[in-house]
Design a protein around this motif. Structure first.
Motif, PDB file in Angstrom:
ATOM      1  N   LYS A 159       0.821  -1.220   0.000  1.00 41.58           N
ATOM      2  CA  LYS A 159       0.000   0.000   0.000  1.00 41.58           C
ATOM      3  C   LYS A 159       0.849   1.261   0.000  1.00 41.58           C
ATOM      4  O   LYS A 159       0.417   2.315  -0.448  1.00 41.58           O
ATOM      5  N   ASP A 188      -4.977  -5.834  -0.094  1.00 40.70           N
ATOM      6  CA  ASP A 188      -5.329  -5.374   1.254  1.00 40.70           C
ATOM      7  C   ASP A 188      -6.797  -5.762   1.505  1.00 40.70           C
ATOM      8  O   ASP A 188      -7.666  -5.535   0.647  1.00 40.70           O
ATOM      9  N   SER A 189      -7.069  -6.362   2.663  1.00 41.04           N
ATOM     10  CA  SER A 189      -8.390  -6.978   2.875  1.00 41.04           C
ATOM     11  C   SER A 189      -9.534  -5.963   2.760  1.00 41.04           C
ATOM     12  O   SER A 189     -10.587  -6.277   2.188  1.00 41.04           O
ATOM     13  N   GLU A 190      -9.302  -4.744   3.267  1.00 41.71           N
ATOM     14  CA  GLU A 190     -10.367  -3.734   3.224  1.00 41.71           C
ATOM     15  C   GLU A 190     -10.674  -3.332   1.787  1.00 41.71           C
ATOM     16  O   GLU A 190     -11.829  -3.151   1.405  1.00 41.71           O
ATOM     17  N   ASN A 194      -1.774   2.694   9.864  1.00 39.76           N
ATOM     18  CA  ASN A 194      -2.187   1.768   8.799  1.00 39.76           C
ATOM     19  C   ASN A 194      -3.559   2.156   8.255  1.00 39.76           C
ATOM     20  O   ASN A 194      -3.811   2.077   7.047  1.00 39.76           O
ATOM     21  N   GLU A 207      -4.646   3.288   4.568  1.00 37.60           N
ATOM     22  CA  GLU A 207      -5.709   2.617   3.808  1.00 37.60           C
ATOM     23  C   GLU A 207      -6.741   3.611   3.276  1.00 37.60           C
ATOM     24  O   GLU A 207      -7.342   3.383   2.219  1.00 37.60           O
TER      25      GLU A 207
HETATM   26 MG    MG Z   1      -5.676  -3.811   5.607  1.00 34.21          MG
END
Ligand code: MG
Ligand code: NDP
Length: 388
Positions: free
Chosen positions: A126, A151-153, A218, A222
């Motif tokens: 990221k 990235d999970s989000e 973080n 994001e």
């Molecule tokens: Mg994440």
């Protein structure tokens, strides 16, 4: 029969890298490894190369070139070392998809080259979008390359947006676990140790992102990442703390509907989705059993105790090289914290001092990012050295 997708993994020995190799091993008919890249963990890199037989293997740290070459050249694997070799390798014809799973600023140049080479990118790194989101976005416009978030989000948001018109989106809601210190007082935060900070409640990740989760920088990263990936205005992106990490993020639409993507906190899922190029790949991996979670809770982030989250909005409204400064100062500060040279709360102080000191550039070129990164690192190091 369609040919197997050839995957390059930048950072194959790390948390995302090893989980990416799990997915490649899970679907041997779909994927093969074209290139493996690591920083300095030569032993694991050799093991991975012997198992996955890529055509190319590169190690960033030149000191390990001989060992790598002795182990792999006799097997017909092409071996190289150094940052230049990594960046150049993005043009290899033997690669279709690049998984950017290196940590920090080092992902920027290879990602730029992968875009120029028209490769599909599964983006975990990221920091690339944090440092130079505007540049990356403009390069994508003139390239056949495409980015799918790991990235999970962002994977969750990507999945929620599938099939929706862009003008129907009202807001992105990024969930945050709150990290290991969610319930700690300001006084307790002053005294937390490296071991405490590395003890994330839900996710097992590399050290740097685990510390970023503890400061909640973080989440700021994001928000910046989402702004560039999805082209959404910062005021329409918000974070909500969801300590169970089951809802990976949400999208609110103009008619009031909210879509969410749920799953276990396991990065294999977003990696699988990105490698599958948004085609869903069947798996026997454990799935979510909702009855195991009697409560899913939500709360607003406490920006008093976790002020780093607001740096996202500052970086996006000021623009230019602001986020590049934040990222570089943070990389130095996190490394110093991990080496017990500074306290946890000083990470934010070093970022703020760097923002005050490093000259602002409104429309940075690539070279401006390179120089900003170098100057900020030097300044942040000097702050830490002078303090000790
Ligand atoms: Mg994440
Ligand atoms: P790790 O620290 O576990 O792994 C980093 C990888 O990058 C290692 O393979 C390391 O090699 C390699 N590396 C380090 N420096 C260099 C360099 N200069 N050149 C080439 N390779 C290098 O990190 P994570 O896997 O946790 O994170 C990777 C990225 O993914 C980060 O940007 C992170 O923010 C993002 N991410 C991670 C998540 C996670 O669950 N881990 C979730 C979402 C995003 P070596 O082992 O030899 O040091």
């Amino acid at each position: 029969m369609t040919s197997r997708k050839k995957i390059a993994i930048l950072g194959s020995t790390g948390s995302i890298g090893t989980q990416t190799l799990d997915i490649i091993a899970e679907y041997p008919g779909l994927f093969e490894v074209g290139l493996l890249v690591a920083g300095s963990n030569v032993d694991l890199l050799i093991q991975q190369a012997i198992k996955f037989t890529p055509r190319h293997v590169i190690i960033a740290d030149d000191r390990y070139y001989s060992k790598l070459s002795e182990a792999l050249s006799p097997r017909g694997i092409k071996v190289a070392s150094g940052a230049r070799a990594i960046a150049d390798a993005m043009y290899l014809e033997e690669i279709d998809t690049v998984v950017t799973a290196t940590v920090g600023y080092s992902g920027l140049e290879p990602t730029i080259n992968a875009i120029k080479a028209g490769k599909r990118i599964a983006l975990a790194n990221k920091e690339t979008l944090v440092v130079a989101g505007e540049l990356i976005t403009s390069l994508l416009k003139t390239s056949s390359s495409d980015i799918i978030p790991v990235d999970s989000e962002h994977s969750a948001i990507y999945q929620c947006l599938a099939g929706e018109a862009s003008d129907s989106v009202k807001k992105l809601i990024i969930t945050a676990s709150g990290g290991p210190f969610r319930t700690k007082s300001m006084d307790e935060l002053r005294h937390v140790t490296v071991k405490d900070a590395l003890n994330h409640p839900n996710w097992s990740m590399g050290a740097k992102i685990t510390i970023d989760s503890a400061t909640m920088l973080n989440k700021a990263f994001e928000i910046i990442e989402a702004r560039w990936l999805f082209g959404i205005k910062p005021e329409n992106i918000e974070a909500v703390v969801h300590p169970q990490s089951i809802i990976h993020s949400m999208v609110e639409f103009i008619d009031g509907a909210v879509k969410a993507q749920l799953g276990l906190p396991d990065m294999h899922l977003p990696i699988r989705y990105a490698l599958g190029d948004t085609t869903r790949l069947a798996t026997t991996a454990p799935a979510l059993t909702l009855a195991d979670y009697s409560t899913l809770t939500f709360e607003a982030p406490d920006t008093g105790r976790f002020p780093c989250i607001n740096l996202a909005y500052h970086a996006l409204s000021r623009g230019g090289n602001t986020a590049c400064i934040i990222n570089a100062a943070n990389e130095i500060a996190v490394a110093a914290f991990l080496h017990e040279r500074i306290g946890f709360l000083e990470i934010k102080d070093i970022i703020e001092s760097s923002l005050a000191r490093i000259p602002f550039i409104a429309s940075p070129t690539y070279d401006d990012y390179v120089n900003t990164n170098a100057a900020t690192r030097e300044y942040a190091e000097s702050l830490i050295n002078n303090k000790i």
